[in-house]
Each structure stands twice: as C-alpha cells, then as structure tokens.
Design a protein around this motif. Structure first.
Motif: not given
Length: 319
Positions: A131-146
């Motif tokens: 969950l931490l990896f998903q939020v702190c890494v994957l979600t950060l990448v997704i939000i940056s692209i958005m």
C-alpha cells in the motif's frame, strides 16, 4: 469455506454500491452529485485513512525489502507493458495512458485485499508495505502524469522540464501523498500525535470506502452498465489485472528474486486483487475516462470474485 467467508465479508461493498445505484435510478439523489462524493473521498477521507494507519503501524516489522523490491520490479514491468500497449492501441492523451496503467497495475486494498488477508492469514499487515509503495510511488507517478496532461496547464505552465517540475510539485502537495509522507515521517521520528486526533482521523477514514463505493454506484446508476457494452480494451485490461499481473508477480518474485514461502503468497494474492476504487475517483477528479474507469472497477471486481477461490487455493497449497 475460507473463500465463502471472504465473499461474505464483501456484503458491505454490495450494500454501499447498490444503494448508490438504486438512489440514482430512482432519482432520489442526482447521479451527477457522484463527483462531490468522490472529491470528499479523494481530498479528505482517503488521506485520513492513510495517515492514521501508516502512523500507527510498525514500519520496521512490516518490510521485507527483497520481497518489496521484487514486487516493485514487477510493477515497473507491468507499467511499461500497459503503457506501450495503450500507445499501440491509439491512446495519445497522457492522462488516458495513466488511467490505464492505474487500472492494470494498482490494486484494491481497502475492501478486497483486507478481508481476504484477514480470512486467510488472520491479519492484513502484509498489505501495508505494498500500500505504501502503491501510494508513495505509483500514485505519485499517476498524479504527476494527470497534472502534466491537464488542458489548462498547456497555455500557462511552459514546456519541457519546467512543466514536468510543476506537475510533480502539484502531485506532491495532493492530500493523498501529503498524508502518506506525513504518516511515515511522524512514525519514523516517533512524534506523539494525541489519541483524540488519531480517533478523528480514524472516524473520517472509515468512511472512505463506503463513500467512494456510493459515488461509484451513483455514477453507474445514472449512466448504466452492461456486459454487452464491454469493449475489447476493457476485456484486455481486466485480463491483465486479474490474471497476467499476478502471474508476472509469481514469475519475477520466485524466479528472479528468489522470494518464497509466505511473502510469495502475499505478493501474488495482492496482485490478483481487482482495479482500485481510486481509479474512478481519479477519473472524476481529472475528468478523463470516467465511464471506462467505473466499468473497469466493477467488472474487474466481478472477475476477481470468480477467480478468488482459485487464487486462495493456490495460496494455501503453494510452498
């Protein structure tokens, strides 16, 4: 019996979602109000949930770095795969690509992984490192692209590195990312947060999943959802999320990194969870692929329900 018990724990999911559908169809609650509920979940309830749980966890005891590195490597390969396939499929909007990556790689932890893990292993603690990896890494990448792909930024934010820097900066100050980073920092520094404050975060955070599910039900109650309307792309993303990604996780973790035993079970089961509820929240927040994201959340959840007994039997018998 374990699989049946896990399915029974999903009754609240059906209740919250079904209530949204029913109220929207009967026009008791306007379907277009789903965005307000989704914003509440994204901007307030989910950050409260994440902060409270991360701050209260024993981070040192939860992390097996070889296992997490193996899962991160698999996720990176999956991100590249979905991104390339989306490009080959004609998707040019970076926000559309990000949405498809989120659908194919991120997992539903709140109301799928948690009851499954409690049923099988007695607790959901192994989920938190992912969950931490998903939020702190994957979600950060997704939000940056958005943020990078928002139309209103095109004329004001400049271009090249400056635009990327602003997009990353905007993603870092979103409530979801701020809550995770604050929870990790205060946890590591052992700074005291009053119990009354944590109880407040818990009270609000507990509403995140029900409200998000209700918002999804409202949207689908207004727009409708049919099996016949499932596109080839949706079928491909659902198959990737529920079958290909967990198989990739097993192959990379077991053969490349030598992960075995309990952590191999944990990681493959986590990867087999359906697309996250946040997919719909992000789609509404950034006004991209709303109908597709709602369809993927529901249909991947249905597919995961059918596959769940098989994955659970695999987890019980794998060495």
């Amino acid at each position: 019996m374990g699989a049946l018990t896990a399915l029974e724990k999903l009754v609240p999911v059906v209740l919250a979602f079904g209530c949204g559908v029913l109220l929207a169809r009967r026009k008791v609650v306007p379907a277009d109000s789903s965005r307000a509920f989704a914003d509440y979940a994204f901007l307030f309830a989910v950050p409260c949930y994440l902060f409270g749980n991360i701050y209260s966890s024993d981070l040192g005891a939860l992390f097996d770095w070889r296992a997490i590195l193996a899962y991160a490597t698999t996720a990176a390969l999956a991100v590249l795969t979905v991104g390339v396939l989306a490009g080959l499929g004609g998707v040019r909007d970076p926000r559309g690509v990000a949405l498809r990556i989120m659908a194919g790689v991120q997992v539903n932890t709140a109301y799928f992984a948690v009851p499954v893990f409690i049923t099988l292993f007695g607790n959901a603690a192994p989920i938190f490192p992912v969950l931490l990896f998903q939020v702190c890494v994957l979600t950060l990448v997704i939000i940056s692209i958005m943020e990078l792909g928002r139309p209103e930024r095109d004329a004001t934010a400049g271009a090249g590195p400056r635009l990327l820097l602003r997009a990353v900066g905007a993603s870092l100050v979103t409530p979801v990312v701020l809550a995770c980073n604050a929870g990790i920092l205060l946890n590591l520094l052992s700074l005291h947060v009053p119990k009354a404050v944590l109880d407040g975060f818990s009270f609000v955070g507990d509403s995140a999943s029900p409200v998000a599910l209700f918002a999804l039900g409202l949207h689908l109650g207004g727009s409708g959802l049919t099996v016949r309307g499932t596109t080839r792309e949706e079928i491909g993303l659902i198959a990737f999320k529920c079958l290909v990604f967990p198989l990739m996780t097993w192959a990379v973790c077991a053969t490349v990194f030598g992960v075995d035993g309990d952590w191999l079970k944990y990681l493959v089961l986590i990867a087999a969870m359906p697309a996250p509820q946040n997919l719909f929240i992000f789609a509404q927040r950034y006004d991209v692929g709303v109908d597709m994201s709602a369809s993927l959340v529901i249909k991947s959840s249905v597919a995961a329900l059918f596959l769940l007994p098989l994955w659970m039997q695999w987890a019980v018998h794998v060495g």
